[in-house]
Design an enzyme around this catalytic site. Structure first.
Site, PDB file in Angstrom:
ATOM      1  N   ASN A 139      86.589  -1.352 100.820  1.00 16.23           N
ATOM      2  CA  ASN A 139      87.775  -1.563 101.653  1.00 16.23           C
ATOM      3  C   ASN A 139      88.743  -2.503 100.946  1.00 16.23           C
ATOM      4  OD1 ASN A 139      87.149  -4.427 102.474  1.00 16.23           O
ATOM      5  ND2 ASN A 139      85.310  -3.379 103.207  1.00 16.23           N
ATOM      6  N   ASP A 168      80.674  -0.664 107.098  1.00 17.65           N
ATOM      7  CA  ASP A 168      79.858  -0.301 108.259  1.00 17.65           C
ATOM      8  C   ASP A 168      78.956   0.896 107.978  1.00 17.65           C
ATOM      9  OD1 ASP A 168      80.678  -2.240 110.094  1.00 17.65           O
ATOM     10  OD2 ASP A 168      82.561  -1.176 110.446  1.00 17.65           O
ATOM     11  N   PHE A 204      84.842 -12.556 112.173  1.00 20.59           N
ATOM     12  CA  PHE A 204      86.243 -12.171 112.041  1.00 20.59           C
ATOM     13  C   PHE A 204      86.443 -10.805 112.677  1.00 20.59           C
ATOM     14  CE2 PHE A 204      88.873 -14.915 109.274  1.00 20.59           C
ATOM     15  CZ  PHE A 204      87.958 -15.935 109.108  1.00 20.59           C
ATOM     16  N   LYS A 234      78.409  -9.161 119.580  1.00 21.37           N
ATOM     17  CA  LYS A 234      77.733  -9.780 118.437  1.00 21.37           C
ATOM     18  C   LYS A 234      77.160 -11.157 118.775  1.00 21.37           C
ATOM     19  CE  LYS A 234      80.689  -7.307 115.211  1.00 21.37           C
ATOM     20  NZ  LYS A 234      80.037  -6.812 113.986  1.00 21.37           N
TER      21      LYS A 234
HETATM   22  N1  CTP Z   1      80.094  -7.656 110.213  1.00 19.30           N
HETATM   23  C1  CTP Z   1      78.780  -7.816 109.820  1.00 19.30           C
HETATM   24  N2  CTP Z   1      78.023  -6.738 109.441  1.00 19.30           N
HETATM   25  C2  CTP Z   1      78.539  -5.500 109.474  1.00 19.30           C
HETATM   26  C3  CTP Z   1      79.879  -5.307 109.901  1.00 19.30           C
HETATM   27  C4  CTP Z   1      80.633  -6.415 110.267  1.00 19.30           C
HETATM   28  O1  CTP Z   1      78.296  -8.939 109.792  1.00 19.30           O
HETATM   29  N3  CTP Z   1      77.789  -4.479 109.106  1.00 19.30           N
HETATM   30  C5  CTP Z   1      80.868  -8.820 110.620  1.00 19.30           C
HETATM   31  C6  CTP Z   1      82.127  -9.036 109.814  1.00 19.30           C
HETATM   32  O2  CTP Z   1      81.902  -9.866 108.707  1.00 19.30           O
HETATM   33  C7  CTP Z   1      83.043  -9.706 110.824  1.00 19.30           C
HETATM   34  C8  CTP Z   1      82.591  -9.151 112.144  1.00 19.30           C
HETATM   35  O3  CTP Z   1      81.280  -8.632 111.932  1.00 19.30           O
HETATM   36  O4  CTP Z   1      82.841 -11.104 110.864  1.00 19.30           O
HETATM   37  C9  CTP Z   1      83.453  -8.061 112.661  1.00 19.30           C
HETATM   38  O5  CTP Z   1      83.641  -7.108 111.645  1.00 19.30           O
HETATM   39  P1  CTP Z   1      84.569  -5.831 111.884  1.00 19.30           P
HETATM   40  O6  CTP Z   1      84.490  -4.932 110.711  1.00 19.30           O
HETATM   41  O7  CTP Z   1      85.920  -6.265 112.367  1.00 19.30           O
HETATM   42  O8  CTP Z   1      83.862  -5.212 113.136  1.00 19.30           O
HETATM   43  P2  CTP Z   1      82.813  -4.085 113.269  1.00 19.30           P
HETATM   44  O9  CTP Z   1      81.645  -4.634 114.008  1.00 19.30           O
HETATM   45  O10 CTP Z   1      82.556  -3.468 111.961  1.00 19.30           O
HETATM   46  O11 CTP Z   1      83.579  -3.140 114.248  1.00 19.30           O
HETATM   47  P3  CTP Z   1      84.810  -2.114 113.930  1.00 19.30           P
HETATM   48  O12 CTP Z   1      84.710  -1.764 112.479  1.00 19.30           O
HETATM   49  O13 CTP Z   1      84.538  -0.995 114.860  1.00 19.30           O
HETATM   50  O14 CTP Z   1      86.070  -2.847 114.278  1.00 19.30           O
END
Ligand code: CTP
Length: 410
Positions: free
Chosen positions: A210, A279, A323, A341
């Site tokens: 990303n 993700d 975040f 979370k």
């Molecule tokens: N995060 C994490 N592990 C993952 C995905 C995200 O620890 N596999 C953490 C990121 O570092 C961030 C928070 O979760 O602090 C939110 O990440 P974000 O990508 O915004 O959210 P997602 O849970 O991935 O949800 P979405 O992509 O649907 O917005």
């Protein structure tokens, strides 16, 4: 922050080089000013190399032979630009001149011309330090608001033992930081910060990732380290240099990041997940390059572990900050993530807003707390945003009601 470091002539002048490094570690920009006798002990080149700036040695910098008025005016502009003047080592002679307002070289002129706070760290022979003349001069400076970092007792370069040795670099930096309002309030904390993107390989030449630059996470690591925290920065691939003084762990995939966080979280007091974690990852990454073929190629992806949610489950008294980089409905998504979370704080930003998000040096953040409160900030440099997030950290480790009361009191 800009500081002028005045170096006067004493054996301890060489310690000023280490002082420059330590001030820089605090994020302070240092302009070195040397007296003529200081140059007998250490060369301006040493300081120029350390600071990347020309060292001021003369009032009139006549490079082409004659006195140069422009340089004199430019030099004096230093007086207006600085946030603080620190003189270390300060000889008995320089202290006497400062006490009496004698301005016969650049350093003593700067002292009279600046309205910034002044810190003086004397170093001299024990008899000179204890002489009534020096005592009076030091008292005169103190009475004028100058902060004096007293010399230490010990073996002196002249062969005598007693008070006169330049104070430790740490105590001089401490005095400077205190006057500049640089807090050292996170000394008790060990903070794991994740930063940057993670990469999920499709084959040996291609991967999914990303647009995260890592700037926000690196700013957090730098700011926390400056405030005295022990920092473990776990970073996906970025183009940034790790900040000085932090323990750096380089990772690539979400799985590697997960493992590194699992390893370091138990000894930490806080986790800040600033990384943009992938993700999904390919179900079966190929060991050989995927060859081009006609028609469509379907990639099968599986979800990666949610590191933040996983850590929150056994967090105990640790603070967990997540975040939320969003492109719409920022508040609703941020609140949902706080809940799903079980984070203590979600830092949300709309990555589509001007001056926010990926690869910018600024960010526009809103903090969402578990008690339902929120704090929105205007656009600011990422390093400032990092400090605003860190301001909340200790409160997050208090019970919810008490933390809210602390926030209201601020
Ligand atoms: N995060 C994490 N592990 C993952 C995905 C995200 O620890 N596999 C953490 C990121 O570092 C961030 C928070 O979760 O602090 C939110 O990440 P974000 O990508 O915004 O959210 P997602 O849970 O991935 O949800 P979405 O992509 O649907 O917005």
């Amino acid at each position: 922050m800009r500081v002028a470091l005045g170096v006067s002539g004493g054996v301890a002048a060489y310690k000023a080089a280490e002082l420059v490094r330590q001030l820089q570690r605090e994020g302070i920009d240092v302009q070195v000013v040397m007296t003529e006798s200081a140059r007998q002990f250490i060369t301006p080149l040493t300081f120029a190399a350390l600071t990347g700036q020309k060292v001021i040695t003369e009032m009139f910098d006549g490079e082409s032979g004659g006195a140069n008025v422009e340089s004199a005016i430019e030099h004096i502009a230093v007086a207006q630009r600085i946030d603080l003047l620190v003189v270390a080592p300060a000889t008995a002679n320089v202290i006497a001149k400062m006490a009496r307002g004698v301005a016969d070289d650049f350093l003593t002129t700067l002292y009279l011309a600046t309205t910034a706070p002044v810190v003086v760290a004397p170093a001299m022979n024990v008899n000179m330090w204890e002489h009534a003349a020096t005592r009076e001069n030091v008292e005169a400076l103190r009475a004028r608001g100058v902060h004096v970092v007293p010399p230490e007792e010990g073996y002196l370069a002249c062969g005598m033992t007693g008070a006169g040795r330049l104070a430790s670099v740490e105590s001089i930096v401490g005095a400077v930081c205190a006057r500049l309002g640089i807090a050292h309030d996170l000394q008790e904390e060990t903070i794991v910060v994740t930063a940057g993107p993670t990469c999920e390989d499709l084959d040996p030449v291609r991967f999914l990732t990303n647009r995260s630059s890592g700037k926000m996470g690196y700013a957090l690591a730098q700011a926390a380290s400056r405030r005295g925290a022990r920092v473990i920065l776990i970073s996906g691939p970025t183009r940034l240099d790790p900040p000085q003084g932090v323990q750096f762990v380089a990772v690539r995939s979400t799985e590697e990041m997960h493992r590194a966080v699992l390893e370091h979280f138990p000894s930490a007091t806080a986790l800040i997940m600033a990384a943009a974690v992938a993700d999904y990852r390919p179900v079966s990454p190929q060991t050989k390059k995927i060859k081009r073929a006609n028609g469509r190629l379907n990639l099968e992806l599986e979800s990666t572990p949610d590191i933040l949610a996983d850590m929150a489950r056994g967090k105990g008294n640790r603070a967990i900050v997540g975040f939320a980089a969003e492109t719409e409905n920022v508040a609703a998504h941020a609140r949902a993530k706080l809940e799903s979370k079980q984070a203590d704080l979600i830092v949300a930003n709309d990555v589509t807003a001007d001056g926010a998000g990926f690869d910018h040096d600024t960010n526009i953040i809103t903090l969402y707390f578990r008690d339902g409160s929120e704090k929105a900030f205007a656009r600011m440099p990422k390093i400032d945003a990092a400090h605003r997030i860190l301001d909340e950290l200790r409160g997050l480790r208090q019970p919810v009601g008490q933390a809210a009361a602390t926030r209201r009191a601020r």
